[in-house]
Design a protein around this motif. Structure first.
Motif, short mmCIF file in Angstrom:
data_model
loop_
_atom_site.label_atom_id
_atom_site.label_comp_id
_atom_site.label_asym_id
_atom_site.label_seq_id
_atom_site.Cartn_x
_atom_site.Cartn_y
_atom_site.Cartn_z
N UNK A 392 0.92 -1.24 -0.05
CA UNK A 392 -0.07 -0.05 -0.07
C UNK A 392 0.95 1.29 0.11
N UNK A 393 1.95 1.27 0.62
CA UNK A 393 3.04 2.34 0.81
C UNK A 393 3.71 2.45 -0.46
N UNK A 394 3.98 1.42 -1.23
CA UNK A 394 4.59 1.29 -2.43
C UNK A 394 3.83 2.00 -3.47
N UNK A 395 2.24 1.93 -3.56
CA UNK A 395 1.46 2.38 -4.37
C UNK A 395 1.29 3.90 -4.33
N UNK A 396 1.52 4.36 -2.99
CA UNK A 396 1.39 5.66 -2.83
C UNK A 396 2.60 6.44 -3.34
N UNK A 397 3.78 5.85 -3.39
CA UNK A 397 5.08 6.24 -3.90
C UNK A 397 5.05 6.23 -5.32
#
Length: 485
Positions: A392-397
């Protein structure tokens, strides 16, 4: 009728007449001396009384009342808050009246904000009543040897007959309006503590213009929403905290490995709440008393930040002084320290309730190294783990850096992230698109990230294999306990 003058003049002598005139002169001189002494006595003993009486008389004849709002620190942070609110209010309402103005720049506003200059005055009208504001300036006492610091102040003048309305309604209107305008367009600031022979004080470092926002923070959506909701409820909960009998303050603990975004989280909190940031360096604080003075000077609606609290709690400060020792000077080290009890008293004792609306944020790379007395609720109320980068954090990045929300390589990256331990900072570094205008290199960045993740996983497997091959007497070297976040 008998004329006696010739008789008196005939029998009197010139010597007797001279003696009479001399006695008269001495009497007059003596009376003048007595009058002078009496006058000095009266002035000495009754001058103050007469002056007070005259002042009271003049005050009774003066139809006006004056209230002063100073920008000095002697009365604590509330003085500066009131002064700032008055200045902001007058800038938005009355600055067009003054012939001389000063310009203050504000973030994201192309034209400067104009304020009245020293010595100028403006009129304001409220509910049919006219009042006058004037900006003054005076040199601070005791500063002759340390510079020419000057304190500014606003003076409010109004009729005595309007005192109840001005004090009860108008001033409340000025404070609320000024704070509302300031919150909408003011420039956030970053402060840090400095230490000198005159004591410790907060020092302005720079304008706080960090671009971090919760929308761009690499974290799960549900977790971000939970934190935002908690912050909003705290910042608007003045009356609620007062009603339940609890000091209006809240402590946050951000813990996790270096590179997981603890400092970015602090910046996002400051931008969300429009709070100034006060970065406290405990190594520059000489004693518990100094720490209390510093915390007391932090104004309402501010963030107190103590980074790497697990390391700072073990720091002590050494000073040296010269002492005579049998005719020779001997350097003696004096140990001064901020103790755990002193820190606890500042964040959760009677002293901590001195001023409300303060958010305290602590960071650490090793939560297990912090004393349990600091960790409990009431001191560090909300614990927020900043973990390694998840999907989920990767998708934000990926959305922030590449503008990509869906991609065929996302499935493979999700699987690799579950097996690896990489920080959001490491992932972000590999997603930075080093490209020219119009060149799409999203595929290249994602492929590069996959290679980095696969290499990281392989390195972990290799270390595990090396660890199994070591003898009982061999150990793998551990990382330092205090790494920079």
């Amino acid at each position: 009728m008998v004329n006696t003058l010739p008789f008196m003049g005939y029998h009197g002598s010139a010597g007797q007449e001279g003696m009479s005139q001399m006695g008269l002169g001495m009497a007059i001189a003596a009376s003048m001396v007595v009058m002078t002494m009496l006058q000095q006595f009266l002035l000495t003993h009754f001058r103050g009384y007469v002056e007070r009486l005259l002042r009271k008389l003049f005050k009774s004849l003066d139809p006006n009342v004056q209230i002063r709002f100073g920008d000095d620190d002697n009365g604590g942070p509330k003085n500066h808050e009131a002064y700032a609110a008055v200045e902001t209010y007058l800038s938005s309402k009355c600055s067009d009246q003054a012939p001389r103005l000063k310009a203050n720049s504000v973030r994201d506003i192309k034209t400067p904000v104009l304020c009245i200059d020293v010595g100028e005055g403006v009129d304001d009208e409220f509910n049919g009543v006219t009042v006058r504001w004037q900006l003054g300036e005076e040199k601070e006492q005791g500063e002759s040897f340390r510079g020419s610091r000057k304190n500014r102040y606003y003076t409010l003048t109004f009729r005595k007959s309007n005192r109840k309305m001005v004090v009860g309604e108008y001033l409340r209107h000025v404070m609320e309006e000024g704070k509302a305008v300031a919150a909408s367009n003011r420039q956030l600031k970053l402060y840090s503590n400095s230490s000198s022979e005159h004591g410790s004080n907060w020092k302005y470092i720079m304008d706080f213009d960090h671009p971090a926002k919760f929308e761009t923070l690499a974290m799960e959506k549900e977790k971000k929403e939970e934190i935002i909701d908690d912050l909003i409820r705290f910042s608007t909960g003045r009356e609620y905290y007062r009603r339940i009998g609890k000091p209006w303050k809240r402590g946050y603990l951000l813990h996790g490995p270096p590179g997981t975004g603890k400092s970015t989280m602090i910046a996002a909190i400051a931008n969300l709440l429009s709070y100034d940031v006060y970065d406290l360096e405990l190594s520059a604080v000489l004693s518990n008393a100094t720490l209390k003075r510093l915390v007391n000077k932090i104004p309402c609606n501010s963030i107190l930040v103590i980074e790497d609290i697990d390391c700072s709690s073990r720091i002590t400060n050494h000073r040296e002084r010269n002492t005579p020792n049998q005719g020779e000077e001997k350097k003696e080290k004096i140990l001064e320290t901020v103790t755990l009890s002193g820190l606890l008293n500042c964040i959760d004792g009677l002293f901590s309730a001195n001023d409300g609306g303060r958010l305290m944020v602590f960071t650490t790379n090793h939560v297990e190294a912090i004393d349990s007395a600091l960790l409990r609720r009431g001191r560090m109320d909300k614990h927020i783990e900043m973990p390694f980068c998840g999907f989920e954090a990767f998708k934000v990045l990926a959305k922030n850096y590449l503008g990509i929300e869906e991609h065929e390589l996302f499935g493979k990256i999700e699987g690799l992230l579950k097996e690896s331990s990489v920080t959001p900072a490491d992932v972000a570094e590999n997603l930075i698109a080093r490209r020219g205008e119009g060149e799409d290199c999203g595929d290249d960045c994602l492929k590069k990230l996959i290679e980095v993740l696969e290499k990281s996983i392989q390195q972990v497997l290799d270390k595990k294999g090396e660890g199994k091959g070591k003898g009982k007497g061999e150990e793998i070297e551990s990382d330092p306990s205090c790494m920079s976040s």
